[in-house]
Design a protein around this motif. Structure first.
Motif, PDB file in Angstrom:
ATOM      1  N   VAL A  94       0.895  -0.957   0.150  1.00 17.80           N
ATOM      2  CA  VAL A  94       0.021   0.211   0.000  1.00 17.80           C
ATOM      3  C   VAL A  94       0.892   1.320  -0.010  1.00 17.80           C
ATOM      4  O   VAL A  94       1.883   1.308   0.481  1.00 17.80           O
ATOM      5  N   GLU A  95       0.257   2.389  -0.774  1.00 16.23           N
ATOM      6  CA  GLU A  95       0.936   3.461  -0.914  1.00 16.23           C
ATOM      7  C   GLU A  95       1.274   4.169   0.650  1.00 16.23           C
ATOM      8  O   GLU A  95       0.433   3.781   1.395  1.00 16.23           O
ATOM      9  N   LYS A  96       2.193   5.145   0.633  1.00 15.46           N
ATOM     10  CA  LYS A  96       2.162   5.850   2.012  1.00 15.46           C
ATOM     11  C   LYS A  96       1.518   7.203   1.796  1.00 15.46           C
ATOM     12  O   LYS A  96       1.505   7.657   0.737  1.00 15.46           O
ATOM     13  N   PRO A  97       1.235   7.771   2.659  1.00 17.77           N
ATOM     14  CA  PRO A  97       0.884   7.170   4.081  1.00 17.77           C
ATOM     15  C   PRO A  97      -0.005   6.103   4.118  1.00 17.77           C
ATOM     16  O   PRO A  97      -0.888   6.060   3.478  1.00 17.77           O
ATOM     17  N   MET A  98       0.143   5.325   5.117  1.00 21.14           N
ATOM     18  CA  MET A  98      -0.676   3.883   5.003  1.00 21.14           C
ATOM     19  C   MET A  98      -1.954   3.986   5.063  1.00 21.14           C
ATOM     20  O   MET A  98      -2.748   3.336   4.441  1.00 21.14           O
ATOM     21  N   CYS A  99      -2.423   4.735   6.138  1.00 22.21           N
ATOM     22  CA  CYS A  99      -4.051   5.042   6.372  1.00 22.21           C
ATOM     23  C   CYS A  99      -4.167   6.262   6.865  1.00 22.21           C
ATOM     24  O   CYS A  99      -3.138   7.072   6.981  1.00 22.21           O
ATOM     25  N   MET A 100      -5.374   6.608   7.209  1.00 25.69           N
ATOM     26  CA  MET A 100      -5.772   7.880   7.660  1.00 25.69           C
ATOM     27  C   MET A 100      -5.390   8.117   9.170  1.00 25.69           C
ATOM     28  O   MET A 100      -5.507   9.226   9.615  1.00 25.69           O
ATOM     29  N   ASN A 101      -5.445   6.956   9.908  1.00 26.03           N
ATOM     30  CA  ASN A 101      -4.845   7.004  11.492  1.00 26.03           C
ATOM     31  C   ASN A 101      -4.631   5.688  11.606  1.00 26.03           C
ATOM     32  O   ASN A 101      -4.463   4.782  11.015  1.00 26.03           O
ATOM     33  N   SER A 102      -3.999   5.724  12.924  1.00 30.68           N
ATOM     34  CA  SER A 102      -3.219   4.774  13.581  1.00 30.68           C
ATOM     35  C   SER A 102      -4.234   3.519  13.901  1.00 30.68           C
ATOM     36  O   SER A 102      -3.697   2.119  13.759  1.00 30.68           O
ATOM     37  N   ALA A 103      -5.542   3.837  14.096  1.00 25.70           N
ATOM     38  CA  ALA A 103      -6.349   2.636  14.335  1.00 25.70           C
ATOM     39  C   ALA A 103      -6.591   1.812  13.020  1.00 25.70           C
ATOM     40  O   ALA A 103      -6.730   0.650  13.155  1.00 25.70           O
ATOM     41  N   GLU A 104      -6.477   2.525  11.976  1.00 25.24           N
ATOM     42  CA  GLU A 104      -6.844   1.809  10.829  1.00 25.24           C
ATOM     43  C   GLU A 104      -5.577   0.945  10.427  1.00 25.24           C
ATOM     44  O   GLU A 104      -5.601  -0.135  10.099  1.00 25.24           O
ATOM     45  N   CYS A 105      -4.590   1.637  10.775  1.00 30.02           N
ATOM     46  CA  CYS A 105      -3.214   0.826  10.599  1.00 30.02           C
ATOM     47  C   CYS A 105      -3.121  -0.547  11.474  1.00 30.02           C
ATOM     48  O   CYS A 105      -2.862  -1.553  10.916  1.00 30.02           O
ATOM     49  N   LEU A 106      -3.410  -0.381  12.509  1.00 31.93           N
ATOM     50  CA  LEU A 106      -3.373  -1.481  13.499  1.00 31.93           C
ATOM     51  C   LEU A 106      -4.399  -2.490  13.360  1.00 31.93           C
ATOM     52  O   LEU A 106      -4.156  -3.756  13.330  1.00 31.93           O
ATOM     53  N   ASP A 107      -5.433  -2.241  12.550  1.00 36.28           N
ATOM     54  CA  ASP A 107      -6.479  -3.200  12.114  1.00 36.28           C
ATOM     55  C   ASP A 107      -5.945  -3.904  10.876  1.00 36.28           C
ATOM     56  O   ASP A 107      -6.073  -5.037  11.092  1.00 36.28           O
ATOM     57  N   LEU A 108      -5.245  -3.446   9.896  1.00 39.15           N
ATOM     58  CA  LEU A 108      -4.531  -4.032   8.896  1.00 39.15           C
ATOM     59  C   LEU A 108      -3.612  -4.901   9.333  1.00 39.15           C
ATOM     60  O   LEU A 108      -3.444  -5.991   8.733  1.00 39.15           O
ATOM     61  N   ILE A 109      -2.777  -4.525  10.226  1.00 40.40           N
ATOM     62  CA  ILE A 109      -1.629  -5.175  10.679  1.00 40.40           C
ATOM     63  C   ILE A 109      -2.171  -6.459  11.507  1.00 40.40           C
ATOM     64  O   ILE A 109      -1.577  -7.575  11.320  1.00 40.40           O
ATOM     65  N   GLY A 313       3.830  -3.167   7.872  1.00 38.11           N
ATOM     66  CA  GLY A 313       2.749  -2.379   8.278  1.00 38.11           C
ATOM     67  C   GLY A 313       3.250  -1.605   9.579  1.00 38.11           C
ATOM     68  O   GLY A 313       2.587  -0.547  10.034  1.00 38.11           O
ATOM     69  N   GLU A 314       3.964  -2.215  10.487  1.00 40.17           N
ATOM     70  CA  GLU A 314       4.309  -1.605  11.819  1.00 40.17           C
ATOM     71  C   GLU A 314       5.194  -0.242  11.379  1.00 40.17           C
ATOM     72  O   GLU A 314       5.080   0.765  12.050  1.00 40.17           O
ATOM     73  N   ALA A 315       6.074  -0.409  10.337  1.00 39.53           N
ATOM     74  CA  ALA A 315       6.732   1.031   9.864  1.00 39.53           C
ATOM     75  C   ALA A 315       5.804   1.992   9.697  1.00 39.53           C
ATOM     76  O   ALA A 315       5.923   3.250   9.753  1.00 39.53           O
ATOM     77  N   GLY A 316       4.706   1.349   8.616  1.00 35.41           N
ATOM     78  CA  GLY A 316       3.469   2.353   8.161  1.00 35.41           C
ATOM     79  C   GLY A 316       3.036   3.087   9.350  1.00 35.41           C
ATOM     80  O   GLY A 316       2.640   4.210   9.272  1.00 35.41           O
ATOM     81  N   LEU A 317       2.740   2.070  10.466  1.00 32.74           N
ATOM     82  CA  LEU A 317       1.997   2.665  11.509  1.00 32.74           C
ATOM     83  C   LEU A 317       2.859   3.724  12.345  1.00 32.74           C
ATOM     84  O   LEU A 317       2.257   4.778  12.527  1.00 32.74           O
ATOM     85  N   ARG A 318       4.401   3.511  12.454  1.00 26.83           N
ATOM     86  CA  ARG A 318       4.944   4.487  13.117  1.00 26.83           C
ATOM     87  C   ARG A 318       4.977   5.924  12.404  1.00 26.83           C
ATOM     88  O   ARG A 318       5.181   6.881  13.075  1.00 26.83           O
ATOM     89  N   VAL A 319       4.979   5.886  11.118  1.00 30.44           N
ATOM     90  CA  VAL A 319       4.788   7.056  10.336  1.00 30.44           C
ATOM     91  C   VAL A 319       3.291   7.956  10.531  1.00 30.44           C
ATOM     92  O   VAL A 319       3.313   9.043  10.818  1.00 30.44           O
ATOM     93  N   VAL A 320       2.272   6.857  10.461  1.00 27.66           N
ATOM     94  CA  VAL A 320       1.003   7.506  10.581  1.00 27.66           C
ATOM     95  C   VAL A 320       0.991   8.037  11.856  1.00 27.66           C
ATOM     96  O   VAL A 320       0.297   9.264  11.982  1.00 27.66           O
ATOM     97  N   LYS A 321       1.173   7.530  12.990  1.00 31.18           N
ATOM     98  CA  LYS A 321       1.277   7.891  14.323  1.00 31.18           C
ATOM     99  C   LYS A 321       1.907   9.562  14.456  1.00 31.18           C
ATOM    100  O   LYS A 321       1.367  10.244  15.175  1.00 31.18           O
ATOM    101  N   ILE A 322       3.092   9.505  13.809  1.00 28.19           N
ATOM    102  CA  ILE A 322       3.547  10.967  13.769  1.00 28.19           C
ATOM    103  C   ILE A 322       2.785  11.853  13.165  1.00 28.19           C
ATOM    104  O   ILE A 322       2.580  13.143  13.385  1.00 28.19           O
TER     105      ILE A 322
END
Lengths: 349, 349, 349, 349
Positions: A94-109, A313-322
């Motif tokens: 998936v393109e970056k940024p991974m999602c619109m928020n970290s909750a979405e990222c966590l769900d995908l992970i 996905g975890e790397a994507g999450l770290r970026v989205v959290k910032i």
């Protein structure tokens, strides 16, 4: 072994690069390209006669021959598209940024883990030869302790409608920092300006703080008369300048530093014991392969061997959290904490 | 008319430049040079045979022939030395930053007003030909509305013992911003890093907010492997890059911009009506005279005509207030307000 | 040991630098400064109270306490002034170009040899840290066989009245080439242009040929809108760029090259066996000491120990022979031979 | 009006660019692509399904539907291929350099005139927006009288087997000079070096002389560690730097000059009346359209309207005559005359 069948969703600005790289790779075939705009499909279809250019994503999901889905659509659609793909048993890039928020990222992970599927984020720069060469210098200890990371990515345009300049440009630099330094910030301060009241910021600054004294700062802009893409990484032993606009010598490693000795009498300690070291500068050669080709290699490899990708996905999450905290800081005008939420704690546990 | 007699206090790093310029100026004579370190006095004395090189400041204060005192000592001593000079009826030119805090600045401003003496701060860059040329472009309306100010002043060393890098380097850029843009910030966020625990920051970022959407950001460092001194000033019409390290074309005025029209249908308004304008770039000629010579001219002129200098005590105060808030922000980790205190309100009234 | 007494003749543009360096050196004293223009003497005299500023050269020649004469006058006067000094038993350091023609150079070389005096030419760049660092790379064999030398030294002005731009600027680069490469050209082709008919060339190109395939080319100009001072030295193994206008990294050593193998079948030999090597680039640190200080050191050392200087009369002659042939080529429009004349053969034998 | 049918001969390095531009142009269709190497044809054929990819040139010549032939083969084959095309009644666009010698050029010019066909040489740079903007400045008189042209085009590789570096690289710069300055040289001096004895020069210098004092010099190399593509054009009023490697501001027009007045007393005339003018520098905006697209436009226009192209056979001849003389000079070691031969005189008459 058989080729991996890939479907690329979205062929606007970046999609064609993904299609080209997946099409040219010996291990992958582009079986489908999906887009809602017929002109885009038509324009590309002549070049890839054996690929199906369609507008219906469901056909991809229902085709058991499709191994992986590559999502290059606007960020708002990443989560629903990726979720469906994972539920259909497809690996996902998936393109970056991974999602619109970290909750979405966590769900995908969590979904990817549950279904034992590869979930990878297109942090292209971590597959770039110059960035990997800097990583090598840091891992080899040449820089000593890394003290700071400073990034400037500014230019005129292209102003986006749907996200601010931080979400558009900073993921490049945040993913580079995440890869090179391997530290997670605890707090983010952002400030920015928008030409149009109530619209997205077109110029912004990010200031990140960490548990230790390391700091990272980012300047991103669509409103600069000059184009600059430069990262400084300062260590106690050596310092690196990475200028992505240099035609050839993109990396310069300076044998420069400041040495502060703790010896000496109390009163003159600091003043007299600061020493500057100015030695050689090295612009090392690095792998010139297209980053996206290396990334496609890695994605195929992860699928085949069932391993976790570098830009997981975890790397994507770290970026989205910032990015999330940055938006919060833009609103509040204050530094915002990056908290570890329960869901995430669960995922990490 | 008769020459003005000047005493220069402090002949370390910057003092000799002041001495040379006052000595060579047709309207001024350096009657005294004062320093506590005999070697410094001795080194310079051969070059200026008609100047008295002494260590006792009182001799200067008691000599009625001395018209003005020029203070180029460490910042901690600016206030007491300047105060004594004003009380002794001498005009004062003081190094930047003006004082250690705004209360000291306010006291000097009040004293100078009371005794009808000139109080000037050595904001050298506002007398620099390139900076004045940019001012001319802004005042002439060429830039349109000024949107942002971005400054980078980084290099390796020289690390100072007594003040942090913000107090050492940022006064240059803050005084340039104050002069060019003429706006006072309401809030300051600072972050920084220090190699040595408990010591002064050697790398720092300042983020200033204002009543309107204008923003200003500053990156100062003693820990950079490369030397950069570059200011961007972005306007709605044109944008300026001021690169102080360019040998000749220090100023570049870009006829570049983004135009956002407010017409159009509601839904496509933003996206379709953003237009980029890329026109000529002009690197205008500017006055090449040494800034310090222009400044000495101006100081002499203010004394002779009893006028207020461009870099007045008030200008010095505005810079110190930002520095004060920056230090507070470094401590608190939050943006800090720049408040208008009572004393200042009184001075302003 | 006792200090060497020096007289500096000529204090126009370059003379004050020589005076400062001889005055500050621990082994030398400037006993006299000679110039025909009183204002020049007056301007400098305050700074050097123990030096005699005079207009009569004979006083210097007749003073037995004077060990050496340093000649920084227009080139037309170098020969008569140096000749008198040698005949009076003084060591000589003379500005470049050494003389107006090779016959004059040869005479001075013979005189110095006869009287066992040091004759040195002020080829400042051979004492420059960056140039010496390049020499070290060449001598260490890092460059392989040196293939070419390319020099550009262009700027706007200062147009000279008495010599053309080749005689004014090329001696810098010719002396660098002579030092670095150690080869003497056999033929010179020059072309140039002059704004004013019948006057000296203000823009010129020199093309030098040698016994082997090595070539050297020089572009000198007083009519360029941009300032460039760049030398390329290409070897079979590595290549050097020396950019004298860079603030810090003046030297860049490129591990780049073309390898042509002589193996292979006859027909495809050349085409298939050309390989490009693109490795690291190194910008080595080098001695930052002022070249003139190193040169004064060396001059004093040669006098004290009776050794031949690096920039000897012979080195000065080699440069003047090229300049002579260049002027001949400008006149004839053809390449001109650099011949070994009888006198020189005698000197060499 | 109907589309022009074009056949592109040769699809090695440059051919694909020609094919793309002719294929995308609204007035032209690529009916044939001819090459002797099957792999090249195969590689391109998928992208252009309506084009015939063949190896037999005769098919093109015999097809009356073909209007024009575009020749992008090695220079040795330009003449025979173009000759056949003209005899078959086809318009011709031929790669630069036009032919191997001026006799071949003259023959093609005569043939094209006889058959009233367009003969155009692919001097791409004269259709480049930056070069055309410089032409506009010269024609507008802004530069005053043009004094000199200086060109550097150097890089590492790609070494060619069949021609020397002058024939490979200098046609770019010679055609730019021809277009901008409109003067024909009378004499050429060339010098060069080759790594491999008896092979083609890989590094060379050209020095051109003209009837008046204007001079032009060219440095071309395949052996440089750094890439430079920079042209200086000096005029009596203004001077231009054209740096083709700049991403955006490729042209810089300097309001710099030297003024030499002819008034004054005889003796001080020259010295006192040289004045330097240093004014603004302007980097003008210019047309960013791909040069090849503009060129295809122009070729189609010339065919349709029966007009002579800007880069006509005569322009191609002027460049080849300089190349011819350069090769002669490399052999003789002397400057070589560019003579007007009988055939040419006849063509001109």
């Amino acid at each position: 072994m058989r080729e991996l069948n890939v479907a690329v969703i979205g062929c606007g600005y970046w999609g064609p690069n993904l299609i080209r790289n997946f099409a040219e790779h010996k291990l992958t075939t582009v079986k489908y390209v999906v887009d809602l705009i017929p002109e885009r499909l038509q324009k590309l279809s002549r070049r890839y006669p054996s690929t199906k250019f369609i507008s219906d994503y469901e056909l991809v999901l229902n085709d058991p021959a499709v191994d992986a889905v590559v999502i290059a659509t606007p960020v708002q659609t990443h989560y629903p598209l990726a979720r469906k793909a994972l539920l259909a048993g497809k690996h996902v890039l998936v393109e970056k940024p991974m999602c619109m928020n970290s909750a979405e990222c966590l769900d995908l992970i969590a979904l990817a883990a549950e279904h034992k599927l590869v979930l990878m984020v297109d942090h292209t720069f971590v597959y770039n030869g110059a960035v990997r060469r800097i990583k090598q210098a840091i891992e080899g200890g040449q820089l000593g302790e890394v003290l700071y990371f400073d990034s400037v990515r500014i230019n005129l345009g292209l102003i986006q409608n749907d996200v601010n300049v931080i979400w558009d440009l900073a993921p490049h630099d945040l993913s580079i920092m995440d890869y090179l330094v391997g530290k997670e910030p605890t707090m983010v301060h952002a400030s920015g300006v928008s030409l149009v009241a109530g619209k997205q910021e077109e110029l912004a600054y990010l200031s990140l703080r960490f548990d230790d004294k390391f700091i990272a700062n980012f300047h991103v802009s669509w409103l600069s008369p000059v184009k600059i893409r430069r990262i400084l990484v300062g260590g106690t032993q050596k310092m690196v300048v990475y200028d992505d606009l240099e035609a050839t010598e993109k990396i310069k490693i300076y044998d420069k530093g400041v040495m502060v000795s703790t010896e000496g009498t109390e009163e003159d300690k600091y003043k007299t014991l600061v020493e500057y070291r100015v030695g050689d500068m090295l612009a090392p050669a690095y792998d010139l392969a297209e980053a996206l080709r290396v990334e496609v290699d890695h994605f195929a490899d992860c699928i085949i061997n069932g391993t976790k990708p570098l830009s997981s996905g975890e790397a994507g999450l770290r970026v989205v959290k910032i990015l999330e905290a940055a938006n919060a800081s833009l609103l509040s005008g204050k530094p915002e904490l990056i908290s570890v939420n329960e869901h995430e704690a669960a995922v990490r546990a």
